[in-house]
Scaffold this motif. Structure first.
Motif, mmCIF file in Angstrom:
data_model
loop_
_atom_site.group_PDB
_atom_site.id
_atom_site.type_symbol
_atom_site.label_atom_id
_atom_site.label_comp_id
_atom_site.label_asym_id
_atom_site.label_seq_id
_atom_site.Cartn_x
_atom_site.Cartn_y
_atom_site.Cartn_z
ATOM 1 N N LEU A 785 0.842 -1.186 0.000
ATOM 2 C CA LEU A 785 0.000 0.000 0.000
ATOM 3 C C LEU A 785 0.881 1.241 0.000
ATOM 4 C CD1 LEU A 785 -2.125 -2.144 0.832
ATOM 5 C CD2 LEU A 785 -3.143 -0.414 2.328
ATOM 6 N N SER A 788 -2.591 4.622 -0.390
ATOM 7 C CA SER A 788 -3.790 3.940 -0.883
ATOM 8 C C SER A 788 -4.420 3.156 0.262
ATOM 9 C CB SER A 788 -3.435 2.997 -2.043
ATOM 10 O OG SER A 788 -2.491 2.023 -1.614
ATOM 11 N N GLU A 789 -5.566 2.586 -0.011
ATOM 12 C CA GLU A 789 -6.247 1.780 0.989
ATOM 13 C C GLU A 789 -6.773 0.503 0.362
ATOM 14 O OE1 GLU A 789 -10.259 3.720 2.003
ATOM 15 O OE2 GLU A 789 -8.966 5.415 1.453
ATOM 16 N N GLN A 790 -7.006 -0.486 1.201
ATOM 17 C CA GLN A 790 -7.406 -1.802 0.728
ATOM 18 C C GLN A 790 -8.341 -2.434 1.761
ATOM 19 O OE1 GLN A 790 -6.385 -3.460 -2.238
ATOM 20 N NE2 GLN A 790 -7.965 -4.916 -1.661
#
Length: 876
Positions: A785, A788-790
């Protein structure tokens, strides 16, 4: 002593303390205050010009200047649906979501103004306004004849002198009951009284030794000696300081804080500690009031620490509008000290009480002639401006719509039609002196009523912060007035007042009462019986900690967070209060809202309370500790001795023969895993290490050695000499240089887990963080990452008892800007039927003992049942 029913432990584990929904008591005074201070001014300023009789306008057939007009609505139908903002046209119009219906047309309201209307409608749209027509005039009440505006009088002698009474207030109250045919419930037993007075005066239970000593004493003054002893203990100030913190709308944050603005209300704890100190020192109440309003004129250099007393004014929410800050301070002073809703006169003369708009703006001038200064020795203090000015009336509450100048002075109703102008700087000192003046009929009545409420379970005056003309004279007004007169004669000593009430016959009455008495006086306004009360949140938490041998009696200092899963053993009065994000735990257990002055707490009974007491890491950890501390030194084979010790530790009594039999049977019964709670916090470990060559497991996992301020790390300073920035928090962490931070979860039994995660690397700098989930030689998830995000949704894994799942965060190339966020939810279901939920944020713990996750033993379950029993959570 009355007989207690046996405790059925097998049933208690499943249904103990299960609650039914009960409606929160209606607080009409609070609803009126919100409407008059927030809603009415907004409607007048932004809506009346086009939708009111005052402007002879009703565009679209809609007027908003009365409750009936809003309910009738205009051409589109009713303007509001009470309790449902989504269906209310008024709310839809101000949201600007419908192109055909956008109000006001000259521009959208501010977000905070829209929220005022939405909150008002959602709460039931309280609206006292009637159509302003000749046949709808409010009846006129002569306030000069109202009981609260008459000087309090010492109670007259009564013909009936009850032999149980040794105080005039007892005789007066019992005589009043007798004239209504109401019989007192009689005195409670000595042990119940002792529990009651310990709870009321220090918020903690007596020890078994203290109970035995009191019951064995034959001294006629034994009860009085107990009261005196409790008043001398430092825990008294903590208990009663917390009561005043409700009045003062105490919090440790400013409320809404824009980006780059410090949300922490610096030095807030100094006001809390000042309150605790002055209650313990029994500072006279008139002195307390004077310091809370004008300590800058008495202790300007804070040499006595009294400058912090001004937190009473400054501890409130920091609104974006200075006018709202001033309004909030006027409200806390007038409702908190005088029991008058002066705030309602912001836009118009008070509808019922003798408070003209001129009075409100007189106090605005006082508050606006005060300011903060960077060089103050206390961040809670105000000082007078060099140039103090009177403030004009703002007609209809509209800023800039100037009316006559309001001279800074006291309320006209309490000081004649022409009170003298304030002469000391801003006027705060003059205001304080007028409030505590012995000719003021309200101040001491208001204070006495608050003290009575905390000791007796309900106030004499049912609206503790509203003594206006619509407040009926209470049936026991003679008791209130006698206490108020005596309070003044005794130098405004709150300890004297508490001592007198706690030693009265009225306070000693039993809460068990005949049905015919309840029928005659269902709400106990005659105080013919005691009130069985549930422990408030502070006392409940402190009592559980004390039972577990974990209560930290350290005094004062910075507030501590108690709601993030971290183990904290400080008394609850020292808890961190986040005004903007008040933890759900506080709301569930009815802690006073810090948003505004709180006259009294309303106690609800909701399922969330039971769920917390049955399943939270706090209560399960306490169950383990209380089981351990109560049986230290006892032979392991002596089950009956251990059970006796457990009862003595928690309930301060031995079990009955029947309870002992049930307890032995329960402790000897086999464990059914489907009925046993799992301690969520014990399933997690917080450490560091690295993957092996296969990148499927972390063989060198080690626990992080240091926990401080809600964070696991390598040492007290970050970066640490050896582990650099490696750390873990409730919501994420930071890897070290070639050292991964590892959050490890261990399966309590064989079964199936379902994992869901939210991961984020928020920085637009650095080279990112690699996130991995691994277990039993398999990589279940891996992702780099970078800004960003997940999300991971319902990753299902079969596990065996003791199997670990590692959540590993590694630096990519460098550790710069590698702070990450990672929250994890795990639903566990064993092959034997146990279902448990784990949450990395709410389960987060600083417990260093490293216990492996496990089910509570039968004896620990017994401790759990006692900790959540009504006998512990209720006073009588």
């Amino acid at each position: 002593m009355h007989t207690r029913p046996p405790i059925q432990f097998q049933i208690a584990l499943l249904v103990a303390f299960l609650a039914t929904n009960a409606a929160r008591g209606e607080d009409t005074a609070a609803a009126e205050t919100f409407f008059e201070s927030k809603v009415r001014p907004l409607l007048i300023e932004r809506c009346y010009e086009c939708h009111s009789r005052e402007f002879d306008e009703a565009q679209g057939g809609l007027r908003v200047d009365s409750a009936a007009a809003l309910a009738k609505g205009g051409s589109r139908g009713a303007a509001i649906v009470a309790g449902d903002p989504a269906k209310s046209l008024l709310v839809k119009a101000v949201l600007y979501d419908d192109d055909s219906m956008q109000m006001p047309p000259e521009g959208k309201l501010k977000d905070e103004e829209i929220e005022i209307l939405r909150k008002w409608v959602a709460s039931g749209a309280y609206d006292p306004r009637v159509d302003d027509t000749p046949d709808a005039e409010e009846p006129q009440i002569d306030w000069r004849q109202h009981w609260a505006f008459q000087p309090p009088q010492q109670a007259a002698a009564v013909d009936r002198i009850d032999p149980r009474s040794d105080d005039p207030i007892d005789a007066v109250a019992l005589d009043r009951m007798a004239r209504e045919g109401i019989e007192s419930s009689g005195p409670t037993d000595r042990e119940t009284w002792l529990r009651r007075v310990y709870f009321d005066l220090i918020g903690l239970p007596p020890t078994r030794d203290e109970i035995d000593s009191f019951l064995a004493s034959e001294r006629p003054d034994a009860a009085r000696r107990v009261v005196d002893n409790l008043l001398a203990r430092p825990e008294y100030g903590e208990r009663w300081g917390r009561h005043w913190m409700d009045v003062a709308r105490y919090a440790d944050t400013v409320g809404y804080a824009p980006a780059k603005r410090e949300p922490r209300l610096l030095e807030s704890e100094n006001y809390r500690d000042w309150l605790i100190r002055v209650y313990n020192d029994d500072m006279p109440f008139d002195r307390q009031v004077t310091l809370q309003l004008a300590a800058d004129t008495i202790d300007p250099k804070n040499e006595q620490g009294d400058l912090d007393a001004m937190g009473f004014l400054t501890i409130g929410r920091r609104f974006l509008s200075n006018e709202d800050i001033v309004d909030d301070r006027i409200d806390v002073v007038t409702r908190g000290l005088l029991g008058l809703t002066v705030q309602c006169a912001r836009c118009h003369d008070h509808k019922f009480d003798p408070i003209p708009t001129m009075d409100y703006y007189s106090l605005v001038g006082v508050m606006k002639s005060s300011e903060y200064r960077d060089d103050l020795p206390s961040k809670l203090a105000l000082f007078d401006k060099k140039k103090t000015t009177d403030h004009p009336v703002w007609v209809r509450g509209q800023r800039g719509n100037r009316g006559p100048i309001a001279p800074r002075r006291f309320l006209t109703a309490l000081h004649g039609d022409e009170p003298p102008k304030f002469t000391h700087g801003s006027g705060r000192l003059d205001l304080a002196q007028a409030i505590v003046d012995h000719n003021n009929p309200l101040t001491r009545r208001v204070l006495v009523n608050r003290v009575w409420m905390h000791l007796m379970g309900k106030p004499i005056v049912g609206t503790p912060s509203d003594y206006g003309v619509r407040t009926e004279q209470p049936v026991q007004v003679a008791v209130l007035d006698d206490l108020a007169v005596d309070f003044a004669e005794q130098g405004d000593s709150i300890k004297h007042l508490v001592r007198r009430i706690a030693n009265s016959y009225l306070y000693r009455q039993s809460s068990q009462v005949a049905p015919e008495v309840v029928q005659r006086d269902p709400d106990n306004w005659y105080f013919a019986r005691g009130i069985a009360r549930r422990r408030d949140f502070e006392s409940l938490r402190d009592t559980i900690l004390a039972s577990a041998g974990q209560l930290d009696l350290q005094k004062g200092g910075a507030p501590v967070v108690i709601s993030d899963g971290s183990p904290q053993s400080r008394r609850t009065v020292y808890a961190f209060i986040d005004r903007q994000k008040l933890p759900a735990l506080f709301r569930v257990f009815d802690v006073a809202s810090p948003d505004a002055h709180e006259p009294q707490r309303y106690y609800t009974t909701v399922p969330q309370q039971s769920l917390y007491l049955m399943n939270s890491p706090f209560i399960l950890d306490a169950s383990i500790k209380v089981a351990d501390v109560s049986t230290r030194g006892l032979p392991t084979e002596s089950l009956d001795q251990k059970i006796n010790a457990l009862f003595l530790r928690v309930l301060k009594r031995q079990p009955t023969a029947e309870e002992l039999r049930y307890a032995i049977e329960f402790c000897q019964s086999p464990i059914d895993p489907a009925t046993v709670p799992v301690s969520p916090a014990s399933a997690w470990d917080y450490g560091y290490g690295n993957f092996d060559e296969t990148r499927t497991q972390v063989p060198d996992f080690k626990r992080l050695p240091h926990f401080q301020k809600g964070r696991w790390a390598g040492g007290p300073k970050i970066p640490d000499e050896h582990l650099q920035y490696t750390s873990l928090t409730p919501t994420g962490g930071h890897p070290g240089d070639v050292i991964a931070s590892v959050r490890r979860w261990t399966a309590p039994q064989t079964g199936e887990v379902t994992i869901s995660c939210e991961m984020k690397h928020p920085s637009d700098k650095g080279d990112g963080v690699r996130m991995s989930i691994a277990s039993a030689g398999k990589v279940l998830f891996e992702e780099l990452l970078m800004n960003s995000e997940q999300s991971v949704r319902e990753l299902v894994v079969q596990v065996k008892e003791g199997q670990v799942i590692d959540f590993v965060a590694e630096d990519n190339i460098s550790t710069a800007f590698d702070s990450y966020q990672w929250t994890i939810q795990i639903r566990f279901q064993s092959d034997r039927g146990v279902i448990a939920d784990f949450d990395s944020k709410t389960d987060f713990s600083g417990n260093p003992d490293g216990k492996q996750p496990r089910l509570l033993t039968r004896f620990e379950q017994l401790a759990h049942a006692l900790l959540i029993s009504n006998e512990l959570t209720f006073i009588d």
